[in-house]
Write an enzyme that holds these catalytic residues in place. Structure first.
Site, mmCIF file in Angstrom:
data_model
loop_
_atom_site.group_PDB
_atom_site.id
_atom_site.type_symbol
_atom_site.label_atom_id
_atom_site.label_comp_id
_atom_site.label_asym_id
_atom_site.label_seq_id
_atom_site.Cartn_x
_atom_site.Cartn_y
_atom_site.Cartn_z
ATOM 1 N N GLY A 46 0.720 -1.616 0.140
ATOM 2 C CA GLY A 46 -0.225 -0.277 0.194
ATOM 3 C C GLY A 46 0.591 1.167 0.250
ATOM 4 O O GLY A 46 0.115 2.133 -0.383
ATOM 5 N N CYS A 47 1.691 1.297 1.021
ATOM 6 C CA CYS A 47 3.065 2.295 0.656
ATOM 7 C C CYS A 47 3.801 2.785 -0.099
ATOM 8 O O CYS A 47 3.441 4.242 -0.694
ATOM 9 C CB CYS A 47 3.746 2.461 2.212
ATOM 10 S SG CYS A 47 2.768 2.213 3.484
ATOM 11 N N THR A 48 3.958 1.378 -0.877
ATOM 12 C CA THR A 48 5.286 1.256 -2.483
ATOM 13 C C THR A 48 3.270 2.254 -3.564
ATOM 14 O O THR A 48 4.110 3.302 -4.011
ATOM 15 C CB THR A 48 5.511 0.422 -2.963
ATOM 16 O OG1 THR A 48 5.476 0.262 -1.990
ATOM 17 C CG2 THR A 48 6.138 0.375 -3.812
ATOM 18 N N ALA A 51 3.307 5.939 -2.567
ATOM 19 C CA ALA A 51 4.072 6.814 -2.668
ATOM 20 C C ALA A 51 4.533 6.605 -4.412
ATOM 21 O O ALA A 51 4.659 8.049 -4.934
ATOM 22 C CB ALA A 51 5.973 6.096 -2.416
#
Length: 157
Positions: A46-48, A51
């Protein structure tokens, strides 16, 4: 748990190391608009995705006068690897003690698969040129949030 920020509040100042070890402060952006987003952990799916969405829309945000800064509880080494692997060109700041994350109200109770735990609440803030919160978004989705932010800022064509 800390209180959540609202539009009109003064943005809590911070100075944190970026992925290259350089100190970055919120006051460095005074006179410019800045998008400050908090995410749980570098290099997770999710964070990738989030970003990379910021990366892919960075030119549009920059052209409209918005800088982008990401903050997570990760170490400098983990952030450096994340930035290199995903070609991220905006500052990624590490807050392992979570003092800044807590000051912005981005740490608290979360629920996942029926379990309640404490963690980083995926949050995005727009700070205006005077250092005030213009927009505060808590519990945002990793996917589609950047497009929604661009629409909310009136930048979508």
């Amino acid at each position: 748990m800390t209180e959540r920020l609202s539009p009109g509040d003064a943005a809590p100042d911070f100075t944190l190391p970026d992925s290259e070890g350089k100190e970055v402060s919120l006051r460095d952006f005074r006179g410019r608009n800045v998008v400050v987003y908090f995410y749980p952990a570098a290099s997770t799916p999710g964070c990738t995705k989030q970003a990379c969405d910021f990366r892919d829309n960075l030119a549009e945000l920059n052209d409209a006068g918005y800088q982008v800064v990401g903050i997570s509880p990760d170490t400098q080494a983990k952030l450096a690897k994340f930035a290199a692997n995903e070609s991220l060109t905006f500052p990624l700041l590490g807050d392992p003690e979570k003092t800044v994350i807590e000051a912005w109200g981005a740490y608290g109770e979360k629920k996942n698969y029926g379990k309640t735990y404490l963690g980083v609440i995926r949050s995005t803030f727009v700070v205006d040129a005077e250092g005030k919160i213009a927009h505060a978004f808590y519990n945002v989705r990793a996917t589609g949030h950047v497009a929604k932010l661009i629409r909310d800022l009136g930048l979508a064509s």
